[in-house]
Design an enzyme around this catalytic site. Structure first.
Site, short mmCIF file in Angstrom:
data_model
loop_
_atom_site.label_atom_id
_atom_site.label_comp_id
_atom_site.label_asym_id
_atom_site.label_seq_id
_atom_site.Cartn_x
_atom_site.Cartn_y
_atom_site.Cartn_z
N HIS B 62 -2.05 -13.73 -7.41
CA HIS B 62 -3.51 -13.74 -7.30
C HIS B 62 -4.11 -13.51 -8.68
O HIS B 62 -3.39 -13.25 -9.64
CB HIS B 62 -3.99 -12.70 -6.28
CG HIS B 62 -3.78 -11.27 -6.67
ND1 HIS B 62 -2.53 -10.74 -6.88
CD2 HIS B 62 -4.66 -10.26 -6.89
CE1 HIS B 62 -2.66 -9.45 -7.20
NE2 HIS B 62 -3.94 -9.14 -7.22
N HIS B 64 -6.21 -11.16 -10.03
CA HIS B 64 -6.57 -9.93 -10.71
C HIS B 64 -5.80 -9.91 -12.03
O HIS B 64 -4.62 -10.28 -12.07
CB HIS B 64 -6.25 -8.70 -9.85
CG HIS B 64 -7.33 -8.38 -8.86
ND1 HIS B 64 -7.09 -7.78 -7.64
CD2 HIS B 64 -8.67 -8.58 -8.93
CE1 HIS B 64 -8.24 -7.63 -7.01
NE2 HIS B 64 -9.21 -8.10 -7.75
N ASP B 66 -4.32 -7.89 -13.91
CA ASP B 66 -3.02 -7.22 -14.11
C ASP B 66 -1.85 -8.04 -13.55
O ASP B 66 -0.70 -7.64 -13.70
CB ASP B 66 -3.04 -5.80 -13.51
CG ASP B 66 -3.41 -5.77 -12.04
OD1 ASP B 66 -4.32 -6.51 -11.63
OD2 ASP B 66 -2.80 -4.99 -11.29
N HIS B 142 -5.98 -9.12 0.64
CA HIS B 142 -6.45 -8.28 -0.45
C HIS B 142 -7.94 -8.56 -0.67
O HIS B 142 -8.55 -9.32 0.09
CB HIS B 142 -5.61 -8.59 -1.71
CG HIS B 142 -5.80 -7.61 -2.83
ND1 HIS B 142 -5.90 -6.25 -2.62
CD2 HIS B 142 -5.93 -7.78 -4.17
CE1 HIS B 142 -6.06 -5.65 -3.78
NE2 HIS B 142 -6.08 -6.56 -4.73
N HIS B 271 3.84 -0.97 -7.66
CA HIS B 271 2.39 -1.12 -7.87
C HIS B 271 1.66 0.21 -7.67
O HIS B 271 0.60 0.29 -7.06
CB HIS B 271 1.81 -2.19 -6.94
CG HIS B 271 0.47 -2.73 -7.41
ND1 HIS B 271 -0.73 -2.19 -6.99
CD2 HIS B 271 0.15 -3.72 -8.26
CE1 HIS B 271 -1.73 -2.87 -7.55
NE2 HIS B 271 -1.22 -3.80 -8.33
#
Lengths: 316, 316
Positions: B62, B64, B66, B142, B271
């Protein structure tokens, strides 16, 4: 006052373990500037114990990835850390859209104001000024538009000799003018020359940052003054002069020649090609031309307290 | 054959010194997949001595930062290293333009072919297949569209017992069918049952990667099979369940419950939020529910040689 340059990364384009791309943290008259921001700079800031609240102004010299790929990740982290205070970014004009595009792609809307200042990539330009310092940008000569930066303390007033106050019955209100250099005429009309009332002003220190660039023989004309401290890239050693020319980089010898030409007091060389495992060859080559040359090893801090006095602290 | 998962980074959004954002290097049936690519992944690859020539397929879960801010820096380095072989990227559809925008901003034109495969962010989908393996993506839940990945060896033929060749005078040409499960009828019409000619096929191993997501109780239905090894995010401990819910993440206990529900053989959790300095609390919480739980510490390699046999190598 002190001028401080902390080396966060000084490798050239290909990062290696323990050798990060360009980033420096410059402190001058208590103002802080992050200069370039290669991938991993936020981790390097942490390793050097530089608190993120001290990030106020970020200067990006040019748009090769090794000089700015760490910028948006850093800006995102500041957002996640609930930053409120604005961040000023100075970079090539196209960078502004690039930042917002990448933030939008990663669904990040910064909660703090970002103020973008486009650099003039063609002419020397004043990019920052306050009562204590000035920062100019000036064009370098690389394979794409690239700026150097010149950090400069403004001239400071002379230091008033406290004992003179009683000795010559000088009213407090007159001190400011005397610190600017004025003589004093006492009530009997006697002139007391300024040098009996004051001592020299503390040195106004300056730092020039030059990467990536081929050597610019006219560089002195682009700078508002001779720099006390000069950082100049030295990607290659002199035996790879042709490669340097072809890629618009400099050799260590050329960097040293530039330090001479601009009448720098001290030189730091960096941005070494990954082909060099150690830098002694580059250092010796530069020192043969310009003895006060130092290596931009990561985690090293260069502290200038006067033009002559450079302290070097090696990080652990 | 062996299934291998190398943890390059397993921290959540804010990188810390020694804790890198998500990236894993997955090897299954000798094929290599880089899964997520947070900032600094190229340095982590070097630290883990993973040669860049082994980068063939890069999966991005995805958008994001990070999970992908290290992608374009890695692609740029491959270019500088004179990469010729194509690189396949599997990611959210918007990522493709983002990659080219950032490459263009940094004046980089890759010298090798980049093949972009947009992921289906809504339905399970086959994203890669060859004669030995399949890789499916499946939607996670998410705060933005996010995919998990399921790596699966295809069923393998049974193993032929060499001694049977002479004993029953079996022609070489027949072996393939026998390895598929066929019995053998000799020249006298006697049936030799397959289990006298072959032993069981080696296990076909599988690995499911799930980050970032809230716990999905119906996850088993999204997977083509029960995974031998499951990586599931566990950003928080159970006492921060509300925070997990709010940010659409999972707790360690929830990750363990999911491992039970999908009938995984082994669970790796990772994570972790930066609030945790050590992970024993998270590990114990998960183990109380699912004893075969392990921590995704950086530089750890998980090797699965059969469903039951998980080797854990801690990097130095």
């Amino acid at each position: 006052m002190e001028l401080k340059v902390q080396i966060l990364g000084s490798s050239s384009a290909i990062p290696l373990s323990g050798r990060n791309p360009t980033a420096q943290f410059v402190t001058i008259a208590s103002r802080h500037f992050l200069v370039d921001c290669g991938e991993g700079t936020q981790i390097q800031l942490r390793r050097n114990r530089i608190g993120f609240s001290r990030i106020e102004h970020i200067l990006i010299s040019h748009l090769h990835g090794d000089h700015f790929y760490g910028l948006v990740p850093l800006l995102s982290t500041l957002h996640l850390l609930d930053r409120q205070k604005e961040v000023h970014i100075y970079g090539p004009p196209e960078l502004e859209k690039g930042i917002y595009d990448l933030l939008a792609l990663s669904h990040a809307k910064l909660r703090y104001p970002l103020v973008f200042h486009p650099l003039n990539m063609k002419e020397p330009d004043l990019v920052y000024e306050d009562k204590g310092i000035k920062v100019h940008s000036f064009p370098l000569k690389h394979s794409l538009p690239c700026c150097g930066f010149f950090f400069q303390e403004k001239p400071k007033p002379r230091k008033f000799i406290k004992e003179a106050l009683a000795k010559y019955s000088i009213p407090n209100a007159e001190i400011r003018q005397i610190k600017q250099g004025a003589d004093w005429e006492d009530e009997n009309g006697n002139i007391v020359p300024n040098h009996e009332l004051t001592t020299d002003a503390p040195a106004s220190l300056s730092y020039a940052f030059c990467t990536d660039t081929k050597p610019i023989k006219q560089l002195r004309k682009l700078l508002p003054d001779a720099p006390d401290l000069l950082y100049h890239e030295a990607t290659f050693s002199e035996d790879l002069k042709d490669r340097a020319k072809q890629t618009k980089h400099s050799t260590a010898k050329q960097a040293a020649e530039i330090a001479q030409l601009v009448e720098a007091k001290h030189l730091i060389i960096g941005h070494f090609s990954v082909r060099y495992d150690e830098f002694d060859e580059l250092l010796q080559e530069a020192k043969a031309v310009f003895p006060k040359t130092h290596i931009a090893v990561e985690k090293t801090t260069f502290k200038l307290q006067s033009s002559e006095k450079l302290l070097i602290e090696l990080g652990s």
